[in-house]
Design a protein around this motif. Structure first.
Motif, PDB file in Angstrom:
ATOM      1  N   UNK A   1      -3.565  -2.702  -4.722  1.00  0.00           N
ATOM      2  CA  UNK A   1      -4.572  -2.353  -5.126  1.00  0.00           C
ATOM      3  C   UNK A   1      -4.504  -2.357  -6.954  1.00  0.00           C
ATOM      4  N   UNK A   2      -3.447  -1.986  -7.259  1.00  0.00           N
ATOM      5  CA  UNK A   2      -3.260  -2.006  -8.684  1.00  0.00           C
ATOM      6  C   UNK A   2      -3.097  -3.411  -9.313  1.00  0.00           C
ATOM      7  N   UNK A   3      -2.601  -4.148  -8.531  1.00  0.00           N
ATOM      8  CA  UNK A   3      -2.378  -5.961  -8.765  1.00  0.00           C
ATOM      9  C   UNK A   3      -3.743  -6.146  -8.912  1.00  0.00           C
ATOM     10  N   UNK A   4      -4.598  -5.885  -7.788  1.00  0.00           N
ATOM     11  CA  UNK A   4      -6.060  -6.244  -7.654  1.00  0.00           C
ATOM     12  C   UNK A   4      -6.908  -5.908  -8.805  1.00  0.00           C
ATOM     13  N   UNK A   5      -6.631  -4.575  -9.186  1.00  0.00           N
ATOM     14  CA  UNK A   5      -7.760  -4.196 -10.056  1.00  0.00           C
ATOM     15  C   UNK A   5      -7.250  -4.631 -11.395  1.00  0.00           C
ATOM     16  N   UNK A   6      -5.917  -4.865 -11.669  1.00  0.00           N
ATOM     17  CA  UNK A   6      -5.749  -5.539 -13.040  1.00  0.00           C
ATOM     18  C   UNK A   6      -6.380  -7.070 -12.991  1.00  0.00           C
ATOM     19  N   UNK A   7      -6.341  -7.671 -12.159  1.00  0.00           N
ATOM     20  CA  UNK A   7      -6.785  -9.073 -12.055  1.00  0.00           C
ATOM     21  C   UNK A   7      -8.433  -9.114 -12.371  1.00  0.00           C
ATOM     22  N   UNK A   8      -8.938  -8.235 -11.579  1.00  0.00           N
ATOM     23  CA  UNK A   8     -10.532  -8.342 -11.479  1.00  0.00           C
ATOM     24  C   UNK A   8     -11.082  -7.726 -12.992  1.00  0.00           C
ATOM     25  N   UNK A   9     -10.189  -6.713 -13.611  1.00  0.00           N
ATOM     26  CA  UNK A   9     -10.605  -5.981 -14.680  1.00  0.00           C
ATOM     27  C   UNK A   9     -10.509  -6.932 -15.907  1.00  0.00           C
ATOM     28  N   UNK A  10      -9.347  -7.807 -15.765  1.00  0.00           N
ATOM     29  CA  UNK A  10      -9.268  -8.990 -16.763  1.00  0.00           C
ATOM     30  C   UNK A  10     -10.418  -9.902 -16.717  1.00  0.00           C
TER      31      UNK A  10
ATOM     32  N   UNK B   1      -9.168   2.775   0.158  1.00  0.00           N
ATOM     33  CA  UNK B   1      -9.126   4.126  -0.501  1.00  0.00           C
ATOM     34  C   UNK B   1      -8.306   4.135  -1.993  1.00  0.00           C
ATOM     35  N   UNK B   2      -7.321   3.228  -1.911  1.00  0.00           N
ATOM     36  CA  UNK B   2      -6.469   2.854  -3.132  1.00  0.00           C
ATOM     37  C   UNK B   2      -7.401   2.332  -4.124  1.00  0.00           C
ATOM     38  N   UNK B   3      -8.171   1.222  -3.722  1.00  0.00           N
ATOM     39  CA  UNK B   3      -9.089   0.775  -4.794  1.00  0.00           C
ATOM     40  C   UNK B   3     -10.077   1.430  -5.281  1.00  0.00           C
ATOM     41  N   UNK B   4     -10.599   2.431  -4.631  1.00  0.00           N
ATOM     42  CA  UNK B   4     -11.598   3.578  -5.151  1.00  0.00           C
ATOM     43  C   UNK B   4     -10.696   4.442  -6.242  1.00  0.00           C
ATOM     44  N   UNK B   5      -9.290   4.539  -5.854  1.00  0.00           N
ATOM     45  CA  UNK B   5      -8.631   5.480  -7.078  1.00  0.00           C
ATOM     46  C   UNK B   5      -8.572   4.467  -8.206  1.00  0.00           C
ATOM     47  N   UNK B   6      -7.955   3.094  -7.812  1.00  0.00           N
ATOM     48  CA  UNK B   6      -7.457   2.393  -8.935  1.00  0.00           C
ATOM     49  C   UNK B   6      -8.397   2.105  -9.759  1.00  0.00           C
ATOM     50  N   UNK B   7      -9.696   1.997  -9.381  1.00  0.00           N
ATOM     51  CA  UNK B   7     -10.963   1.368 -10.254  1.00  0.00           C
ATOM     52  C   UNK B   7     -11.491   2.437 -11.230  1.00  0.00           C
TER      53      UNK B   7
END
Lengths: 223, 124
Positions: free
Chosen positions: B7-16, B46-52
């Protein structure tokens, strides 16, 4: 919560093919290249807590340390209780504390490689965190992944964790001296492994009696 | 809980992506998860909702799509769905590497990755 409403023509879809596992996989390839250049084979040991990963690695270090240069990377969430006894054999040991992380990744292995003199080594044993699920998704740059299961974990250990075995090159079934007491069949566990991956080699061992340890050592030297 | 790493890798990519000019509001991320991976969709959501949380993509929705496993046999040339282990006592049949036609070991051709497929967004 802010709601954004837009008419359909303002909405864009960008098509990507971006792998989330790729970043670690690329680092693992880099580790592998560094190790290959130094003539080193890294072996990654995965298995549940208490399956005997540390003891197996200790037996292998005993067998091999006078023949080839061996180092051990010891993944452990918090303690150095596993690393200390291995260091007593006089081989380089790097303790990788993941601080409650559930798996090692290629990045921490790269850092561990930078901490030791790779020049005199032929083998690096990497002990992963005691966990049969998470490490499967994170290659480290090892040439072979070994899964250690023990008969004390019960008869269904293999079928409960299929992913771990699909990516392995060797399976060790440990504590066979307890198989009868535990009423667990080594043959049935082996059969389960072959149902998942027919060509996966299985070596039954006992770190207590020494049974099978020579076979594991030979298999590792042949990787 | 390797889902949090993913989820962290996903969020980093999408935020970028969202923060690169022109600035965008991300509405939805479509993620594909292969059948041969052990990424649990419920945990990942669940992890996505926390990491975003407290990021520029906090209000985005994650949608997860499963990618079916496919294998190839180098012994008999079979290519297609894997053989499933039906009576493994698992919640669902377990995909194996045994060739459905000749019984030898196959290699995975599909379903071993976790990929951002599309990002739906509006320009701001």
């Amino acid at each position: 919560m802010i709601k954004i409403e837009a008419s359909p023509e303002e909405i864009y879809d960008i098509e990507l093919e971006h792998s989330l596992l790729e970043a670690n996989a690329k680092l693992a390839e880099k580790n592998r290249a560094v190790l290959d250049r130094n003539g080193i084979t890294a072996i990654d040991f995965m298995g549940a807590i208490g399956s005997g990963k540390t003891t197996l690695i200790t037996r292998l270090v005993e067998k091999l340390k006078d023949r080839v240069g061996v180092a051990v990377f010891n993944g452990d969430a918090t303690t150095s209780s596993d690393a200390d006894p291995i260091a007593a054999y006089g081989v380089p040991v790097v303790q990788i504390a993941t601080i409650n992380g559930c798996h090692l990744d290629a990045n921490v292995v790269a850092k561990a490689c930078a901490r030791i003199d790779l020049g005199k080594l032929r083998l690096i044993f990497i002990e992963n965190i005691g966990n049969l699920i998470c490490p499967a998704e994170f290659p480290l740059g090892s040439k072979a992944r070994v899964v250690v299961v023990s008969v004390t974990e019960g008869p269904y250990m293999v079928r409960k964790h299929p992913h771990m075995f699909l990516g392995a090159q060797l399976v060790v079934i440990n504590k066979i001296e307890l198989a009868e007491t535990m009423d667990v069949s080594v043959e049935a566990l082996t059969g389960d492994v072959h149902k998942l991956k027919p060509d996966l080699r299985v070596i039954p061992t006992s770190c207590k009696t020494g049974a099978g340890i020579d076979d594991v050592a030979r298999a590792i030297l042949a990787v | 809980m390797h889902e949090l790493s993913i989820a962290s890798a996903l969020v980093d990519n999408v935020v970028k992506f969202a923060n690169s000019p022109p600035s965008k509001k991300v509405l939805k991320v479509l993620l594909q998860i292969g059948e041969f991976t052990c990424v649990e969709p419920e945990q990942l959501l669940f992890c996505y909702s926390v990491a975003t949380r407290e990021t520029s993509i906090e209000d985005s929705v994650l949608e997860i799509e499963q990618v079916a496993a496919e294998v190839r046999c180098l012994h008999c040339g079979y290519a297609g769905p894997p053989k499933y282990w039906d009576d493994a006592l698992a919640a669902k049949p377990v995909a194996t590497l045994e060739c459905p036609t000749c019984g030898n070991a196959t290699e995975v051709t599909h379903g071993h990755d976790c990929t951002i497929r599309t990002i739906r967004y509006i320009e701001q």
